[in-house]
Write a protein that holds these residues in place. Structure first.
Motif, PDB file in Angstrom:
ATOM      1  N   LEU A   2       6.152   4.436   9.316  1.00 34.76           N
ATOM      2  CA  LEU A   2       7.503   3.880   9.299  1.00 34.76           C
ATOM      3  C   LEU A   2       8.457   4.807   8.547  1.00 34.76           C
ATOM      4  CD1 LEU A   2       7.606   0.068   8.556  1.00 34.76           C
ATOM      5  CD2 LEU A   2       8.233   1.257  10.634  1.00 34.76           C
ATOM      6  N   SER A   3       9.694   4.839   8.998  1.00 38.47           N
ATOM      7  CA  SER A   3      10.705   5.636   8.315  1.00 38.47           C
ATOM      8  C   SER A   3      10.882   5.130   6.881  1.00 38.47           C
ATOM      9  CB  SER A   3      12.017   5.529   9.084  1.00 38.47           C
ATOM     10  OG  SER A   3      13.093   5.349   8.210  1.00 38.47           O
ATOM     11  N   LYS A   4      11.296   6.024   5.977  1.00 37.41           N
ATOM     12  CA  LYS A   4      11.410   5.666   4.562  1.00 37.41           C
ATOM     13  C   LYS A   4      12.476   4.610   4.314  1.00 37.41           C
ATOM     14  CE  LYS A   4       8.895   8.984   2.127  1.00 37.41           C
ATOM     15  NZ  LYS A   4       8.229   9.516   3.307  1.00 37.41           N
ATOM     16  N   GLN A   5      13.391   4.471   5.265  1.00 36.63           N
ATOM     17  CA  GLN A   5      14.436   3.469   5.087  1.00 36.63           C
ATOM     18  C   GLN A   5      13.976   2.052   5.434  1.00 36.63           C
ATOM     19  OE1 GLN A   5      16.671   6.240   7.110  1.00 36.63           O
ATOM     20  NE2 GLN A   5      16.526   7.082   5.050  1.00 36.63           N
ATOM     21  N   LEU A   6      12.750   1.961   5.979  1.00 34.57           N
ATOM     22  CA  LEU A   6      12.269   0.656   6.405  1.00 34.57           C
ATOM     23  C   LEU A   6      11.084   0.239   5.549  1.00 34.57           C
ATOM     24  CD1 LEU A   6      12.253   1.229  10.268  1.00 34.57           C
ATOM     25  CD2 LEU A   6      14.022   0.127   8.925  1.00 34.57           C
ATOM     26  N   GLN A   7      10.861  -1.053   5.477  1.00 35.05           N
ATOM     27  CA  GLN A   7       9.665  -1.512   4.786  1.00 35.05           C
ATOM     28  C   GLN A   7       8.994  -2.610   5.597  1.00 35.05           C
ATOM     29  OE1 GLN A   7      11.211  -2.878   1.044  1.00 35.05           O
ATOM     30  NE2 GLN A   7      11.601  -4.938   1.849  1.00 35.05           N
ATOM     31  N   ALA A   8       7.674  -2.691   5.444  1.00 37.73           N
ATOM     32  CA  ALA A   8       6.911  -3.691   6.179  1.00 37.73           C
ATOM     33  C   ALA A   8       6.218  -4.611   5.200  1.00 37.73           C
ATOM     34  CB  ALA A   8       5.878  -3.002   7.057  1.00 37.73           C
ATOM     35  N   SER A   9       6.100  -5.878   5.574  1.00 36.36           N
ATOM     36  CA  SER A   9       5.274  -6.792   4.790  1.00 36.36           C
ATOM     37  C   SER A   9       4.356  -7.525   5.756  1.00 36.36           C
ATOM     38  CB  SER A   9       6.147  -7.780   4.024  1.00 36.36           C
ATOM     39  OG  SER A   9       6.813  -8.625   4.935  1.00 36.36           O
ATOM     40  N   GLY A  10       3.273  -8.079   5.232  1.00 36.66           N
ATOM     41  CA  GLY A  10       2.287  -8.711   6.104  1.00 36.66           C
ATOM     42  C   GLY A  10       1.015  -7.887   6.095  1.00 36.66           C
ATOM     43  N   ASN A  11       0.057  -8.294   6.901  1.00 36.36           N
ATOM     44  CA  ASN A  11      -1.234  -7.622   6.878  1.00 36.36           C
ATOM     45  C   ASN A  11      -1.543  -6.918   8.187  1.00 36.36           C
ATOM     46  OD1 ASN A  11      -1.908  -8.649   4.279  1.00 36.36           O
ATOM     47  ND2 ASN A  11      -2.312 -10.621   5.278  1.00 36.36           N
ATOM     48  N   VAL A  12      -2.089  -5.713   8.060  1.00 35.97           N
ATOM     49  CA  VAL A  12      -2.627  -4.994   9.208  1.00 35.97           C
ATOM     50  C   VAL A  12      -4.089  -4.709   8.877  1.00 35.97           C
ATOM     51  CG1 VAL A  12      -2.467  -2.953  10.670  1.00 35.97           C
ATOM     52  CG2 VAL A  12      -0.393  -3.933   9.675  1.00 35.97           C
ATOM     53  N   VAL A  13      -4.976  -5.484   9.462  1.00 34.53           N
ATOM     54  CA  VAL A  13      -6.397  -5.330   9.143  1.00 34.53           C
ATOM     55  C   VAL A  13      -7.084  -4.555  10.262  1.00 34.53           C
ATOM     56  CG1 VAL A  13      -8.556  -6.520   8.641  1.00 34.53           C
ATOM     57  CG2 VAL A  13      -6.383  -7.484   7.842  1.00 34.53           C
ATOM     58  N   PHE A  14      -7.563  -3.344   9.905  1.00 40.41           N
ATOM     59  CA  PHE A  14      -8.229  -2.488  10.880  1.00 40.41           C
ATOM     60  C   PHE A  14      -9.692  -2.347  10.489  1.00 40.41           C
ATOM     61  CE2 PHE A  14      -9.524   1.895  12.040  1.00 40.41           C
ATOM     62  CZ  PHE A  14      -9.461   1.770  13.423  1.00 40.41           C
ATOM     63  N   GLN A  15     -10.568  -2.700  11.354  1.00 44.43           N
ATOM     64  CA  GLN A  15     -12.016  -2.682  11.079  1.00 44.43           C
ATOM     65  C   GLN A  15     -12.343  -3.337   9.739  1.00 44.43           C
ATOM     66  OE1 GLN A  15     -12.926   1.509  11.683  1.00 44.43           O
ATOM     67  NE2 GLN A  15     -13.623   1.076  13.768  1.00 44.43           N
ATOM     68  N   GLY A  16     -11.732  -4.478   9.510  1.00 40.25           N
ATOM     69  CA  GLY A  16     -12.042  -5.239   8.302  1.00 40.25           C
ATOM     70  C   GLY A  16     -11.324  -4.802   7.036  1.00 40.25           C
ATOM     71  N   GLN A  17     -10.461  -3.775   7.147  1.00 38.45           N
ATOM     72  CA  GLN A  17      -9.810  -3.241   5.954  1.00 38.45           C
ATOM     73  C   GLN A  17      -8.291  -3.380   6.113  1.00 38.45           C
ATOM     74  OE1 GLN A  17     -10.269   0.972   5.699  1.00 38.45           O
ATOM     75  NE2 GLN A  17     -10.155   1.005   3.464  1.00 38.45           N
ATOM     76  N   ASP A  18      -7.628  -3.881   5.068  1.00 39.69           N
ATOM     77  CA  ASP A  18      -6.172  -4.004   5.153  1.00 39.69           C
ATOM     78  C   ASP A  18      -5.537  -2.638   4.906  1.00 39.69           C
ATOM     79  OD1 ASP A  18      -3.541  -4.565   5.093  1.00 39.69           O
ATOM     80  OD2 ASP A  18      -3.681  -6.259   3.722  1.00 39.69           O
ATOM     81  N   ILE A  19      -5.048  -2.021   5.960  1.00 41.98           N
ATOM     82  CA  ILE A  19      -4.582  -0.643   5.814  1.00 41.98           C
ATOM     83  C   ILE A  19      -3.159  -0.536   5.290  1.00 41.98           C
ATOM     84  CG2 ILE A  19      -6.173   0.398   7.468  1.00 41.98           C
ATOM     85  CD1 ILE A  19      -4.031   0.312   9.566  1.00 41.98           C
ATOM     86  N   THR A  20      -2.475  -1.665   5.110  1.00 43.45           N
ATOM     87  CA  THR A  20      -1.135  -1.565   4.522  1.00 43.45           C
ATOM     88  C   THR A  20      -1.231  -1.228   3.037  1.00 43.45           C
ATOM     89  OG1 THR A  20      -1.183  -3.955   4.216  1.00 43.45           O
ATOM     90  CG2 THR A  20       0.070  -3.131   6.091  1.00 43.45           C
ATOM     91  N   GLN A  21      -2.383  -1.512   2.444  1.00 37.19           N
ATOM     92  CA  GLN A  21      -2.542  -1.272   1.003  1.00 37.19           C
ATOM     93  C   GLN A  21      -2.993   0.151   0.677  1.00 37.19           C
ATOM     94  OE1 GLN A  21      -1.386  -3.658  -0.811  1.00 37.19           O
ATOM     95  NE2 GLN A  21      -1.142  -4.870   1.054  1.00 37.19           N
ATOM     96  N   LEU A  22      -3.378   0.911   1.710  1.00 32.14           N
ATOM     97  CA  LEU A  22      -3.939   2.236   1.458  1.00 32.14           C
ATOM     98  C   LEU A  22      -2.872   3.231   1.025  1.00 32.14           C
ATOM     99  CD1 LEU A  22      -6.377   2.600   4.478  1.00 32.14           C
ATOM    100  CD2 LEU A  22      -6.893   1.885   2.144  1.00 32.14           C
ATOM    101  N   ASP A  23      -3.273   4.194   0.171  1.00 38.73           N
ATOM    102  CA  ASP A  23      -2.326   5.253  -0.183  1.00 38.73           C
ATOM    103  C   ASP A  23      -2.344   6.330   0.908  1.00 38.73           C
ATOM    104  OD1 ASP A  23      -4.662   6.611  -0.517  1.00 38.73           O
ATOM    105  OD2 ASP A  23      -4.612   6.575  -2.708  1.00 38.73           O
ATOM    106  N   ASP A  24      -1.446   7.285   0.786  1.00 34.22           N
ATOM    107  CA  ASP A  24      -1.279   8.306   1.822  1.00 34.22           C
ATOM    108  C   ASP A  24      -2.580   9.033   2.149  1.00 34.22           C
ATOM    109  OD1 ASP A  24       1.283   7.764   2.269  1.00 34.22           O
ATOM    110  OD2 ASP A  24       2.126   9.513   1.237  1.00 34.22           O
ATOM    111  N   LYS A  25      -3.331   9.354   1.093  1.00 33.76           N
ATOM    112  CA  LYS A  25      -4.523  10.146   1.289  1.00 33.76           C
ATOM    113  C   LYS A  25      -5.578   9.374   2.089  1.00 33.76           C
ATOM    114  CE  LYS A  25      -6.956  13.690  -1.110  1.00 33.76           C
ATOM    115  NZ  LYS A  25      -7.727  14.008  -2.298  1.00 33.76           N
TER     116      LYS A  25
END
Lengths: 265, 277
Positions: B57-80
Motif C-alpha cells: 500500500l502507498s505510504k499515504q494509506l493505511q489498512a486495518s483488519g486481518n490478512v491471514v495467509f497460511q495461518g499467519q497474520d501478515i499485516t503484523q509482519l515487518d518489512d523483512k
C-alpha cells in the motif's frame, strides 16, 4: 438509405522505419494495403482489428489528417486528396472525429465552452451570441449542463470528458463522425451510457459513423456493417449479422473465438 | 480445497482522513486450486485490496483488519519478514507489461532475480531454471538474453508471469493482467494462467473489470462497489443469478457478442434508493 456518403478507394500507406545498426537500413511497414471501404448514409461502419492492424491510420487518412501514398477518398462526390487547403477546411466541417483518450484530447487550459465552440469560430458559424447558444444546446444534448461551459476539463470524469469530445464533434452538425475507440478507456457502465448516447444522436441528427474498435462485443451493439483488418489489409467485410454468425475467413473466426466470455459452442 | 488466505474486516483509508473508507469491511477467503475474480469499476477498491495483501500500500494509506495467509497474520509482519513471503509464497502480476519490466536488464536476469533472492540459485542451476520457466510460459529459452523492448506486449506479459511463478507461490495475484493486450493474445494468456494454476495447484486472485474474462476464468467471484463487497458467490451464481441490485445493473451494461441484450446504463440514483430500502 443506401447512398454511399464516404468512400475510400484502394488506399495505400507505407511507413518507413529506420532499423539495423545506426539505422542504416530502412524497413517499410504497410499500414494500409489496398484498402477500400464504403460508408452508407445514416449507418455505422465498424473497423475492427488488433493493434498494428492499420485501423487508426485508416481513420486519419479518411480525414486527410495524414497523407496516403495512393488511392482516393470520396466524400459526397468530392475527391478529398485533390482539394486545396481552404476547400478541405470547408469539407472538414462535415467530417468530425471523436478521440479515444478523453484525458489527452481536451486542452486543459481551455474552458469547455471554448473547446466545444472552437469549431464554430473557425468555420465562422453565426454570431458570438448564437455560437454560445449552440454550444449550450449541444452540451445539454450530450447530457451536460450549460453551466459546464465555464468549467475546465479536469473538473470532469472520464465519461463526462468523452461527452465533451462528442459535443465538440457534433456542434458543427457534421455528416460523418469518425470515432476512434471512443469507449475503450471507460468503465463498462459509462461505456453503455456513451454507446446509447451515440446511437440516439445518430438517429436524431442523421449521422453516419465510422466506429474504430478492438472490442467485438461493443461493435456488435453499435454497427450495421463491419470491416475486419489485419496487418494493413481488409480480411473480411460485410453486415454485422453475417460476420458474427458465419465468419468466412480463419482470422475473423479466430478473433471471434477470442472474445472473452463467449459461450463455448 | 483448503483455505489459504482469509481477509477479515479489512478497511483501507487515507492516513489523513480515516473517515473515507476506500475499502470498507472486506471479508473473503481464497482456496488452493481456485481462481477468485474481483470485479468492479475504477475506484471500487479492487486493486487496493490486492496491494494490501502484498503489503504494498502507498505510504499515504493505511489498512486495518486481518490478512491471514497460511495461518499467519501478515499485516503484523515487518518489512523483512514480508520480503520472505512476497515473491516467494505470494506472486503478483501487474497490469502494464510495458512498464513493469526493467528496460536495461535482460528478461533472463529479471526472471532469475526472485530465484536468487529466495532460493539462492546460482550459476548453471539458475540458468536452467530460468530456461525452464520461459518454456513453461511459451517463450523459447533462447530469449533469456533479450531485452524487454525486443519482445511484444504478449511476450512481456508472459515474462511477467514467469517471474511471478518462479518460486512456485501458493497464491498468485494478477491485477488486470490482460487489459493492455489484444483479444487473441488475451485469450492465450488467460489459458496459460489457468493451466499454470492447475498444474501448480495455486490459489489465484484475479482482478478485472471485464465480465467476459470472469466467465472464462473464475471459480468464485467477488463484486466490489465503492469500497464494499456487495456480492460473493460462485461464477454461475454471480453471472447467471445475481442477487445484489448493483451486480444486476452492472451485468446489464455489458455488451454481449451475440448482440441479444439491450444495454442499460446504471441508474445510480435508483441504486442508492434500492440500497437504503
Amino acid at each position: 438509405m443506401s447512398d454511399i456518403i464516404l468512400e475510400a478507394l484502394n488506399l495505400n500507406k507505407t511507413y518507413t522505419q529506420r532499423s539495423g545498426r545506426f539505422g542504416f537500413n530502412t524497413t517499410h511497414i504497410k499500414a494500409l494495403d489496398d484498402v477500400s471501404i464504403q460508408l452508407k448514409q445514416g449507418t455505422t461502419l465498424a473497423v475492427v482489428g488488433e493493434s498494428g492492424s492499420g485501423k487508426s491510420t485508416l481513420a486519419r487518412c479518411l480525414l486527410q489528417l495524414q497523407p496516403f501514398d495512393s488511392g482516393d477518398v470520396i466524400f459526397q462526390g468530392q475527391h478529398l486528396a485533390q482539394l486545396h487547403k481552404e476547400d478541405l477546411r470547408g469539407v472538414r466541417k462535415h467530417l468530425q472525429m471523436v478521440f479515444q483518450d478523453p484525458f489527452a484530447s481536451l486542452n486543459p487550459r481551455m474552458r469547455v465552452g471554448e473547446i466545444v465552440g472552437e469549431g464554430l469560430l473557425i468555420h465562422g458559424v453565426g454570431s458570438t451570441a448564437s455560437r454560445i447558444a449552440l454550444v449550450h444546446q449541444m452540451l445539454e444534448r450530450v447530457g451536460l449542463t450549460a453551466a459546464d461551459a465555464t468549467k475546465y476539463p479536469h473538473q470532469f470524469s472520464g465519461g463526462q470528458r468523452q461527452r465533451i469530445g462528442i459535443a465538440r464533434a457534433l456542434v458543427l452538425q457534421p455528416k460523418v463522425v469518425i470515432c476512434d475507440e471512443p469507449v475503450s478507456a471507460l468503465d463498462v457502465s459509462v461505456q453503455a451510457q456513451i454507446l446509447l448516447l451515440l446511437k440516439s444522436l445518430q438517429a436524431e441528427m442523421g449521422l453516419s459513423y465510422i466506429f474504430i474498435s478492438h472490442d467485438l462485443r461493443v461493435v456488435r451493439h453499435i454497427a450495421n456493417d463491419i470491416v475486419v483488418m489485419h496487418k494493413g489489409k481488409i480480411v473480411e467485410q460485410g453486415a454485422v449479422e453475417d460476420i458474427y454468425t458465419s465468419p468466412q475467413q480463419p482470422y475473423t473466426q479466430q478473433l471471434l473465438q477470442a472474445i472473452p466470455g463467449r459461450k463455448a459452442a | 480445497m483448503s483455505e489459504i488466505l482469509r481477509i477479515s474486516q479489512l478497511n483501507v483509508t487515507p492516513k489523513n482522513d480515516t473517515s473515507r473508507l476506500l475499502v470498507n469491511q472486506a471479508n473473503f477467503s481464497l482456496s488452493t486450486g481456485k481462481t477468485t475474480c474481483i470485479v468492479g469499476e475504477s475506484g471500487s477498491g479492487k486493486s487496493l485490496t490486492a496491494l494490501t495483501i502484498m503489503g504494498l500500500l502507498s505510504k499515504q494509506l493505511q489498512a486495518s483488519g486481518n490478512v491471514v495467509f497460511q495461518g499467519q497474520d501478515i499485516t503484523q509482519l515487518d518489512d523483512k519478514a514480508m520480503q520472505t513471503i512476497r515473491g516467494a509464497k505470494i506472486g503478483m502480476i501487474f497490469q502494464e507489461p510495458m512498464t513493469s519490466l526493467n528496460p536495461v536488464l535482460t528478461v533472463g536476469y529479471q526472471i532469475g532475480e526472485p530465484l536468487t533472492a529466495h532460493l539462492r540459485l546460482k550459476g548453471q542451476a539458475l540458468k536452467s531454471r530460468v530456461a525452464e520457466l520461459l518454456e513453461q510460459v511459451g517463450i523459447p529459452a533462447s530469449r533469456a538474453d533479450s531485452y524487454p523492448d525486443e519482445l511484444s506486449g504478449g511476450q512481456r506479459q508472459r515474462v511477467m508471469i514467469a517471474m511471478s511463478i518462479a518460486c512456485e507461490p501458493a497464491l498468485l495475484i494478477a491485477d488486470e493482467p490482460t487489459t493492455a493486450l489484444d483479444v487473441t493474445v488475451q485469450a492465450q494468456v488467460l489459458k496459460l494462467l489457468d493451466a499454470l494454476k492447475t498444474r501448480m495447484n495455486m490459489a489465484m486472485l484475479f482482478i478485472t473489470h471485464d465480465f467476459g474474462v470472469v466467465a472464462d476464468i473464475a471459480d468464485d467471484v467477488i463484486v466490489m462497489f465503492r469500497g464494499e463487497i456487495v456480492e460473493t458467490g460462485t461464477r454461475d451464481q454471480v453471472l447467471n443469478h445475481p442477487q445484489h441490485p448493483y451486480t444486476k445493473a452492472l451485468l446489464a451494461c455489458v455488451p454481449d457478442a451475440e448482440g441479444l441484450k439491450t444495454l442499460k446504463p446504471i441508474d445510480y440514483a435508483w441504486l442508492s434508493q434500492e440500497a437504503t430500502a
